[in-house]
Design an enzyme around this catalytic site. Sequence first.
Site, short mmCIF file in Angstrom:
data_model
loop_
_atom_site.label_atom_id
_atom_site.label_comp_id
_atom_site.label_asym_id
_atom_site.label_seq_id
_atom_site.Cartn_x
_atom_site.Cartn_y
_atom_site.Cartn_z
CB ALA A 129 -0.93 0.01 1.21
CB SER A 130 0.64 4.39 -1.82
OG SER A 130 -0.63 4.87 -1.39
#
Length: 209
Positions: free
Chosen positions: A8-9
């Site tokens: 996930a970023s």
Amino acid sequence: MFRCYLRASTTEQDAERAKAILEDFISDSPVEWYIENYSGTMLNRPILNKLLEDALPNDVLLVESVDRLSRLSLDDWEMLKSKINDKKLRLVVLDMPTTHQQVTKKGIESEIMYVINNMLIDLMATMARLDQQKRVERIRQGQERAKAQGKRIGGKGINQDLHARIKKHLQENRLKVEEIAKFEGCGVATVYRIKNLIKNIQIKNEIPL
């Protein structure tokens, strides 16, 4: 051996969100999990690097979707593909069923599908990169419009609407902090920050003059 990569970023997103889905696909096969919160636009990611270091020939690199693996520039994507190929990893993308047969990888039909899958994966990586570029451009344009209107951008500006909604949730005292964060689509830290701010204001107002 399955080597599953989940990304996930930001730390406010749940990198383990898709783990259960990948577990169903893997079934009882041996697996190692590699989970990190890092931008997909960065080639040098600590956990991804570790996966590539650990990998052995014919291991399966399993990802939920191509954009979990890459939002890279064309040159960086070619470099990452080269590293994957050098390790002789079999890349399987959960939402691309045509790649699933790479798990067994037998015969000339599999070799033909390997070529086709490479083209499809390249296409999906390009779309992921373009989507990221469009997102960045929209943010930039929004900031320019806000600046032209004399609004403050960047820094420690407060989202007043979000602040008001979270304050109302806290006053109603019906939801936990984590539930408020999920409901409003913000980080838990944001809710705690507003909660502490309200508490400090209340304490200050209770001090006699």
